[in-house]
Design a protein around this motif. Sequence first.
Motif, PDB file in Angstrom:
ATOM      1  N   GLN A 154       0.852  -1.184   0.000  1.00 20.83           N
ATOM      2  CA  GLN A 154       0.000   0.000   0.000  1.00 20.83           C
ATOM      3  C   GLN A 154       0.891   1.239   0.000  1.00 20.83           C
ATOM      4  OE1 GLN A 154      -2.956   0.042   3.080  1.00 20.83           O
ATOM      5  NE2 GLN A 154      -3.705   2.085   2.545  1.00 20.83           N
ATOM      6  N   PRO A 155       0.800   2.089  -1.028  1.00 18.13           N
ATOM      7  CA  PRO A 155       1.662   3.276  -1.088  1.00 18.13           C
ATOM      8  C   PRO A 155       1.572   4.112   0.181  1.00 18.13           C
ATOM      9  CG  PRO A 155       0.494   2.985  -3.160  1.00 18.13           C
ATOM     10  CD  PRO A 155      -0.088   1.988  -2.197  1.00 18.13           C
ATOM     11  N   LYS A 156       2.737   4.565   0.668  1.00 16.77           N
ATOM     12  CA  LYS A 156       2.894   5.376   1.877  1.00 16.77           C
ATOM     13  C   LYS A 156       2.598   4.613   3.167  1.00 16.77           C
ATOM     14  CE  LYS A 156       1.401   9.582  -0.551  1.00 16.77           C
ATOM     15  NZ  LYS A 156       0.506  10.778  -0.474  1.00 16.77           N
ATOM     16  N   VAL A 157       2.219   3.357   3.062  1.00 14.68           N
ATOM     17  CA  VAL A 157       1.875   2.549   4.239  1.00 14.68           C
ATOM     18  C   VAL A 157       2.699   1.269   4.300  1.00 14.68           C
ATOM     19  CG1 VAL A 157       0.042   1.289   5.436  1.00 14.68           C
ATOM     20  CG2 VAL A 157      -0.461   3.490   4.336  1.00 14.68           C
ATOM     21  N   GLY A 158       2.855   0.579   3.162  1.00 15.45           N
ATOM     22  CA  GLY A 158       3.554  -0.692   3.142  1.00 15.45           C
ATOM     23  C   GLY A 158       2.633  -1.843   3.479  1.00 15.45           C
ATOM     24  N   ILE A 159       3.181  -2.871   4.105  1.00 15.95           N
ATOM     25  CA  ILE A 159       2.384  -4.007   4.558  1.00 15.95           C
ATOM     26  C   ILE A 159       2.682  -4.234   6.033  1.00 15.95           C
ATOM     27  CG2 ILE A 159       2.330  -5.048   2.248  1.00 15.95           C
ATOM     28  CD1 ILE A 159       4.426  -7.022   3.111  1.00 15.95           C
ATOM     29  N   PRO A 160       1.830  -4.958   6.762  1.00 12.70           N
ATOM     30  CA  PRO A 160       2.038  -5.123   8.204  1.00 12.70           C
ATOM     31  C   PRO A 160       3.403  -5.710   8.547  1.00 12.70           C
ATOM     32  CG  PRO A 160      -0.164  -5.840   7.588  1.00 12.70           C
ATOM     33  CD  PRO A 160       0.565  -5.574   6.302  1.00 12.70           C
ATOM     34  N   GLU A 161       3.929  -5.267   9.669  1.00 12.43           N
ATOM     35  CA  GLU A 161       5.265  -5.678  10.073  1.00 12.43           C
ATOM     36  C   GLU A 161       5.399  -7.192  10.201  1.00 12.43           C
ATOM     37  OE1 GLU A 161       8.204  -5.143  13.927  1.00 12.43           O
ATOM     38  OE2 GLU A 161       6.856  -3.500  13.393  1.00 12.43           O
ATOM     39  N   GLY A 162       4.363  -7.860  10.712  1.00 12.81           N
ATOM     40  CA  GLY A 162       4.425  -9.315  10.835  1.00 12.81           C
ATOM     41  C   GLY A 162       4.583  -9.984   9.485  1.00 12.81           C
ATOM     42  N   ALA A 163       3.872  -9.496   8.474  1.00 10.04           N
ATOM     43  CA  ALA A 163       3.985 -10.048   7.128  1.00 10.04           C
ATOM     44  C   ALA A 163       5.359  -9.757   6.540  1.00 10.04           C
ATOM     45  CB  ALA A 163       2.880  -9.480   6.229  1.00 10.04           C
ATOM     46  N   VAL A 164       5.882  -8.564   6.820  1.00  6.98           N
ATOM     47  CA  VAL A 164       7.226  -8.216   6.350  1.00  6.98           C
ATOM     48  C   VAL A 164       8.245  -9.203   6.900  1.00  6.98           C
ATOM     49  CG1 VAL A 164       9.071  -6.501   6.445  1.00  6.98           C
ATOM     50  CG2 VAL A 164       6.720  -5.755   6.082  1.00  6.98           C
ATOM     51  N   LYS A 165       8.160  -9.479   8.188  1.00  6.53           N
ATOM     52  CA  LYS A 165       9.130 -10.384   8.810  1.00  6.53           C
ATOM     53  C   LYS A 165       9.019 -11.803   8.266  1.00  6.53           C
ATOM     54  CE  LYS A 165       9.828  -7.861  13.135  1.00  6.53           C
ATOM     55  NZ  LYS A 165       9.647  -7.837  14.593  1.00  6.53           N
ATOM     56  N   ARG A 166       7.787 -12.263   8.014  1.00  5.35           N
ATOM     57  CA  ARG A 166       7.619 -13.602   7.432  1.00  5.35           C
ATOM     58  C   ARG A 166       8.251 -13.655   6.041  1.00  5.35           C
ATOM     59  NH1 ARG A 166       2.637 -13.140  10.205  1.00  5.35           N
ATOM     60  NH2 ARG A 166       1.562 -12.285   8.380  1.00  5.35           N
ATOM     61  N   CYS A 167       8.032 -12.606   5.268  1.00  2.00           N
ATOM     62  CA  CYS A 167       8.616 -12.538   3.934  1.00  2.00           C
ATOM     63  C   CYS A 167      10.130 -12.487   4.002  1.00  2.00           C
ATOM     64  CB  CYS A 167       8.067 -11.305   3.204  1.00  2.00           C
ATOM     65  SG  CYS A 167       8.729 -11.077   1.542  1.00  2.00           S
ATOM     66  N   VAL A 168      10.656 -11.657   4.881  1.00  2.99           N
ATOM     67  CA  VAL A 168      12.096 -11.482   5.018  1.00  2.99           C
ATOM     68  C   VAL A 168      12.777 -12.797   5.397  1.00  2.99           C
ATOM     69  CG1 VAL A 168      13.867 -10.424   6.491  1.00  2.99           C
ATOM     70  CG2 VAL A 168      12.065  -9.014   5.490  1.00  2.99           C
ATOM     71  N   GLN A 169      12.188 -13.545   6.316  1.00  3.89           N
ATOM     72  CA  GLN A 169      12.783 -14.822   6.716  1.00  3.89           C
ATOM     73  C   GLN A 169      12.892 -15.784   5.549  1.00  3.89           C
ATOM     74  OE1 GLN A 169      10.340 -15.859  10.309  1.00  3.89           O
ATOM     75  NE2 GLN A 169      12.344 -16.128  11.257  1.00  3.89           N
ATOM     76  N   GLN A 170      11.831 -15.862   4.753  1.00  3.35           N
ATOM     77  CA  GLN A 170      11.817 -16.811   3.638  1.00  3.35           C
ATOM     78  C   GLN A 170      12.760 -16.405   2.511  1.00  3.35           C
ATOM     79  OE1 GLN A 170       7.592 -18.370   2.807  1.00  3.35           O
ATOM     80  NE2 GLN A 170       7.217 -16.666   4.223  1.00  3.35           N
ATOM     81  N   ILE A 171      12.761 -15.123   2.171  1.00  3.05           N
ATOM     82  CA  ILE A 171      13.618 -14.670   1.084  1.00  3.05           C
ATOM     83  C   ILE A 171      15.086 -14.690   1.489  1.00  3.05           C
ATOM     84  CG2 ILE A 171      14.144 -12.749  -0.468  1.00  3.05           C
ATOM     85  CD1 ILE A 171      11.550 -14.362  -1.052  1.00  3.05           C
ATOM     86  N   SER A 172      15.368 -14.392   2.750  1.00  2.59           N
ATOM     87  CA  SER A 172      16.762 -14.484   3.203  1.00  2.59           C
ATOM     88  C   SER A 172      17.254 -15.927   3.113  1.00  2.59           C
ATOM     89  CB  SER A 172      16.909 -13.946   4.622  1.00  2.59           C
ATOM     90  OG  SER A 172      16.242 -14.759   5.566  1.00  2.59           O
ATOM     91  N   SER A 173      16.379 -16.881   3.416  1.00  2.56           N
ATOM     92  CA  SER A 173      16.741 -18.291   3.293  1.00  2.56           C
ATOM     93  C   SER A 173      17.036 -18.653   1.845  1.00  2.56           C
ATOM     94  CB  SER A 173      15.607 -19.167   3.836  1.00  2.56           C
ATOM     95  OG  SER A 173      15.866 -20.535   3.598  1.00  2.56           O
TER      96      SER A 173
END
Length: 334
Positions: A120-139
């Motif tokens: 969402q422009p100027k908002v992003g996505i919820p922090e919990g979803a960001v962290k789930r995404c970050v964990q998977q992509i970092s892997s």
Amino acid sequence: MIELGPAEGSMTDELMELMSQSLSRLEIKEHFNVIKEIGRGKYGKVLLVTHRCRGTPMALKVMPKSSTKLQGFLREYCISLQLSCHPCIVGLFGIAFQSDEHYGFAQELVAGRDLFAVIQPKVGIPEGAVKRCVQQISSALEFIHSRGLVHRDIKPENILLLDTQCRRVKLADFGLTQKRGTMIRLISGTLPYMSPELCAVAVERGEEEPRAPPLKVEPSLDTWAFGVLIFCILTGYFPWERCTASDDFYQEFADWRQEPSSEDMFRSLLALDAGQRCRVGEVTAFMDEDWVRGRGTNGTVTSSLSVTKSSTISEVVKIYSRLTEIIIMPVKMC
């Protein structure tokens, strides 16, 4: 882009050699039912198809021969095939072919949207979803780097979602992936995800030669892009247009990094010196920290964010949004 460098690893070389000698020839509509186009780019397009005999739904990546070299196609396919065993990387069916006008291969159909579509422009996505995404992509990136490869195109459009809450995501598109150590002499144009050293070998309009010497491809290129991606999906903003001295927002960030308070995840991911950047997998050490603690009444990130040393992302956000909502560039939906 011109690339000068060592040959791909022995496994990739062997696969490419075998594929070049045995690449099947077929016409798409004879073997697949084309449902619709689901993606398009400079490379070509991605089609949603079903196999005529088996009925299996697939995503067919199709590249015109007129703008695609055979070796480039084979490299992307063989690299994708080697990496597709990772659960956070898009899988392949082992179907590669050429028609009179195209090269193509079949990959796993990820029915959801890409990550860019849910920001969402100027908002992003919820922090919990960001962290789930970050964990998977970092892997996924750690796996890629362990194979001696660098993705080189980390951005939200190349992260596919199996659900809108980022419980399962997959990294896609290995068209720019190269072996670590490959030398890049020049590239054309820049993107917000490109590191300072990569921007240095970019040729701008009116220029014929880059101002910097050839650049060696290293995992640190992915680390920088990963850091920008996290900022983008967490806030709904691009932090800058390009990593050059002519970009005021980037220059302000470069000055800020010299301050003692910038000791955390973003300091490590976005180190100006490529040799000082952390591995992408090190972001997992910050998962228990609060990355964002407050937003304005309209959802935009505000300076009420946590600014502790354990969450530098808050300080980064504070810098770029402390004046007005337009001080940094909102992510625009296409």
